[in-house]
Write a protein that holds these residues in place. Structure first.
Motif, PDB file in Angstrom:
ATOM      1  N   LEU A   1       0.837  -1.349  -0.117  1.00 11.10           N
ATOM      2  CA  LEU A   1       0.003   0.067   0.054  1.00 11.10           C
ATOM      3  C   LEU A   1       0.792   1.147  -0.079  1.00 11.10           C
ATOM      4  O   LEU A   1       0.757   2.191  -0.758  1.00 11.10           O
ATOM      5  CB  LEU A   1      -0.805   0.189   1.123  1.00 11.10           C
ATOM      6  CG  LEU A   1      -2.153  -1.103   1.119  1.00 11.10           C
ATOM      7  CD1 LEU A   1      -2.940  -1.061   2.649  1.00 11.10           C
ATOM      8  CD2 LEU A   1      -3.194  -0.601   0.244  1.00 11.10           C
ATOM      9  N   ALA A   2       1.835   1.269   0.903  1.00 14.65           N
ATOM     10  CA  ALA A   2       2.667   2.609   1.005  1.00 14.65           C
ATOM     11  C   ALA A   2       3.718   2.522  -0.273  1.00 14.65           C
ATOM     12  O   ALA A   2       4.040   3.752  -0.666  1.00 14.65           O
ATOM     13  CB  ALA A   2       3.596   2.431   2.268  1.00 14.65           C
TER      14      ALA A   2
ATOM     15  N   VAL B   1      -0.577   4.861  -0.910  1.00 17.60           N
ATOM     16  CA  VAL B   1      -1.551   5.136   0.279  1.00 17.60           C
ATOM     17  C   VAL B   1      -0.586   5.921   1.526  1.00 17.60           C
ATOM     18  O   VAL B   1       0.574   5.235   1.748  1.00 17.60           O
ATOM     19  CB  VAL B   1      -2.152   4.028   0.607  1.00 17.60           C
ATOM     20  CG1 VAL B   1      -2.752   4.304   1.918  1.00 17.60           C
ATOM     21  CG2 VAL B   1      -2.973   3.350  -0.445  1.00 17.60           C
ATOM     22  N   ARG B   2      -1.206   6.970   1.812  1.00 16.73           N
ATOM     23  CA  ARG B   2      -0.299   7.902   2.680  1.00 16.73           C
ATOM     24  C   ARG B   2      -1.326   8.089   4.043  1.00 16.73           C
ATOM     25  O   ARG B   2      -0.839   8.899   5.000  1.00 16.73           O
ATOM     26  CB  ARG B   2      -0.241   9.326   2.474  1.00 16.73           C
ATOM     27  CG  ARG B   2       1.053   8.912   1.042  1.00 16.73           C
ATOM     28  CD  ARG B   2       2.234   8.533   1.604  1.00 16.73           C
ATOM     29  NE  ARG B   2       3.351   8.387   0.438  1.00 16.73           N
ATOM     30  CZ  ARG B   2       3.673   7.310  -0.269  1.00 16.73           C
ATOM     31  NH1 ARG B   2       2.921   6.041   0.235  1.00 16.73           N
ATOM     32  NH2 ARG B   2       4.517   7.163  -0.980  1.00 16.73           N
TER      33      ARG B   2
ATOM     34  N   GLN C   1       5.119   2.472  11.487  1.00 17.99           N
ATOM     35  CA  GLN C   1       6.672   2.304  11.013  1.00 17.99           C
ATOM     36  C   GLN C   1       6.893   1.789   9.714  1.00 17.99           C
ATOM     37  O   GLN C   1       7.750   2.461   9.044  1.00 17.99           O
ATOM     38  CB  GLN C   1       7.473   1.682  12.146  1.00 17.99           C
ATOM     39  CG  GLN C   1       7.348   1.859  13.585  1.00 17.99           C
ATOM     40  CD  GLN C   1       7.885   0.779  14.536  1.00 17.99           C
ATOM     41  OE1 GLN C   1       7.366  -0.191  14.530  1.00 17.99           O
ATOM     42  NE2 GLN C   1       8.908   1.237  15.358  1.00 17.99           N
ATOM     43  N   ILE C   2       6.024   1.085   9.079  1.00 17.63           N
ATOM     44  CA  ILE C   2       6.225   0.504   7.749  1.00 17.63           C
ATOM     45  C   ILE C   2       5.847   1.716   6.766  1.00 17.63           C
ATOM     46  O   ILE C   2       6.451   2.080   5.679  1.00 17.63           O
ATOM     47  CB  ILE C   2       5.557  -0.697   7.474  1.00 17.63           C
ATOM     48  CG1 ILE C   2       6.106  -1.739   8.483  1.00 17.63           C
ATOM     49  CG2 ILE C   2       5.630  -1.209   6.150  1.00 17.63           C
ATOM     50  CD1 ILE C   2       5.215  -3.153   8.499  1.00 17.63           C
ATOM     51  N   ALA C   3       4.489   2.333   7.124  1.00 20.18           N
ATOM     52  CA  ALA C   3       4.133   3.382   6.455  1.00 20.18           C
ATOM     53  C   ALA C   3       4.992   4.515   6.313  1.00 20.18           C
ATOM     54  O   ALA C   3       5.118   5.164   5.470  1.00 20.18           O
ATOM     55  CB  ALA C   3       2.652   3.765   6.834  1.00 20.18           C
ATOM     56  N   GLN C   4       5.412   4.923   7.461  1.00 21.86           N
ATOM     57  CA  GLN C   4       6.039   6.261   7.389  1.00 21.86           C
ATOM     58  C   GLN C   4       7.864   5.892   6.981  1.00 21.86           C
ATOM     59  O   GLN C   4       8.489   6.883   6.725  1.00 21.86           O
ATOM     60  CB  GLN C   4       6.150   6.782   8.819  1.00 21.86           C
ATOM     61  CG  GLN C   4       5.031   7.184   9.287  1.00 21.86           C
ATOM     62  CD  GLN C   4       5.021   7.939  10.532  1.00 21.86           C
ATOM     63  OE1 GLN C   4       5.999   7.507  11.499  1.00 21.86           O
ATOM     64  NE2 GLN C   4       4.111   8.873  10.802  1.00 21.86           N
ATOM     65  N   ALA C   5       8.116   4.573   6.897  1.00 26.89           N
ATOM     66  CA  ALA C   5       9.462   4.296   6.134  1.00 26.89           C
ATOM     67  C   ALA C   5       9.334   4.568   4.848  1.00 26.89           C
ATOM     68  O   ALA C   5      10.143   5.036   4.164  1.00 26.89           O
ATOM     69  CB  ALA C   5       9.748   2.925   6.359  1.00 26.89           C
ATOM     70  N   ALA C   6       8.275   4.459   4.100  1.00 29.24           N
ATOM     71  CA  ALA C   6       7.958   4.730   2.781  1.00 29.24           C
ATOM     72  C   ALA C   6       7.734   6.435   2.562  1.00 29.24           C
ATOM     73  O   ALA C   6       8.317   6.908   1.539  1.00 29.24           O
ATOM     74  CB  ALA C   6       6.877   3.942   2.248  1.00 29.24           C
TER      75      ALA C   6
END
Length: 271
Positions: free
Chosen positions: A68-69, A74-75, A92-97
């Motif tokens: 998704l990221a 997706v944000r 953590q996964i989303a904000q790494a992207a």
């Protein structure tokens, strides 16, 4: 309610197991009570793969968020049924992207609230929030989530290992539909759900054990899981065992040969 609450411990019911705490025990966490461990061990006595199944479900979530990221861009994320924090957390996964990603977590167990600080460690550019609420109150969740998320822009709704704790009397399809209706076009639904399709004897024994402890556990068939995605465009490979969803995105996953993973998972996009 958002943030941490010192009174949360006084509201924790340690007389009966809670799904979030049993799940924490399966994952090797320390935030559970003897009643949770007792149920977990009893289930392990019948199904020795139960702990691995919990970890496999967690890995499914991680692969989905990477997709998704990354590929889907997706944000924003609304994660209902968050559970006790286990790294890497979704944010953590989303904000790494993208460090500017925004995440709202929701759970109904007060013990999760006591760990909200771990869920609120956002990057400076992004944001995280925590809502103490039950999925059976979607209106409240949506109202409070709007403080952090922009519902005019696409977001991902995560219901991972949640719907099987909703019996038919809880109207699970109506609840999910109400949440999805609030999402803008281009948003995604992420869902994993227990099934008895693959190992009915072990799963139904677990259902009875949970029932004896006062916890609803409702396995659903492949077709019934598909119903949650009505009106959405399923992302390949569709509704599959969670191990079969984009395995090429795996990071540090351990395969247990011969294990039956009685969980379906899927991702759907709102047109």
């Amino acid at each position: 309610m958002t943030g941490t609450d010192p009174a949360a411990f006084s509201r924790i019911d340690t007389s009966r197991p809670h799904p979030a705490r049993v799940y924490d025990w399966y994952l090797g966490g320390k935030d559970n009570y003897p009643v949770d461990e007792e149920l977990g061990r009893r289930i392990m006595g019948v199904d020795g793969t139960a702990q691995h199944v919990a970890r496999t479900n967690r890995w499914f979530m991680q692969r989905v968020v990477r997709w998704l990221a990354g590929q889907a861009g997706v944000r924003q994320y609304l994660d209902i049924g968050t559970g006790i924090p286990t790294e890497p957390n979704l944010h953590q996964i989303a904000q790494a992207a993208d460090p500017a990603a925004r995440i709202v977590y929701t759970d109904n167990d007060p013990i999760v609230l006591t760990h909200a600080a771990a869920l609120l460690r956002s990057t400076p550019e992004g944001a995280t929030d925590y809502i103490q609420a039950d999925v059976r109150d979607p209106g409240r969740i949506l109202q409070e989530a709007r403080r952090t998320l922009d519902f005019d822009r696409p977001l991902a709704l995560s219901l991972v290992a949640l719907t099987h704790f909703l019996g038919d009397e809880d109207r699970p399809y109506d609840l999910v539909a109400e949440l999805v209706r609030a999402l803008p076009s281009g948003s995604y639904l992420v869902l994993s759900q227990l099934t008895a399709d693959l190992d009915p004897a072990a799963v139904m024994t677990g259902v009875q054990m949970y029932k004896a402890s006062g916890v609803t556990l409702a396995p659903r068939t492949h077709a019934e899981v598909g119903r949650f995605f009505e009106g959405l465009e399923l992302v390949d490979p569709g509704v599959v065992q969670v191990t079969g969803w984009r395995p090429e995105l795996a990071v540090d996953e351990a395969v247990l040969e011969g294990a039956v993973i009685s969980l379906y998972g899927a991702v759907g996009r709102k047109p």
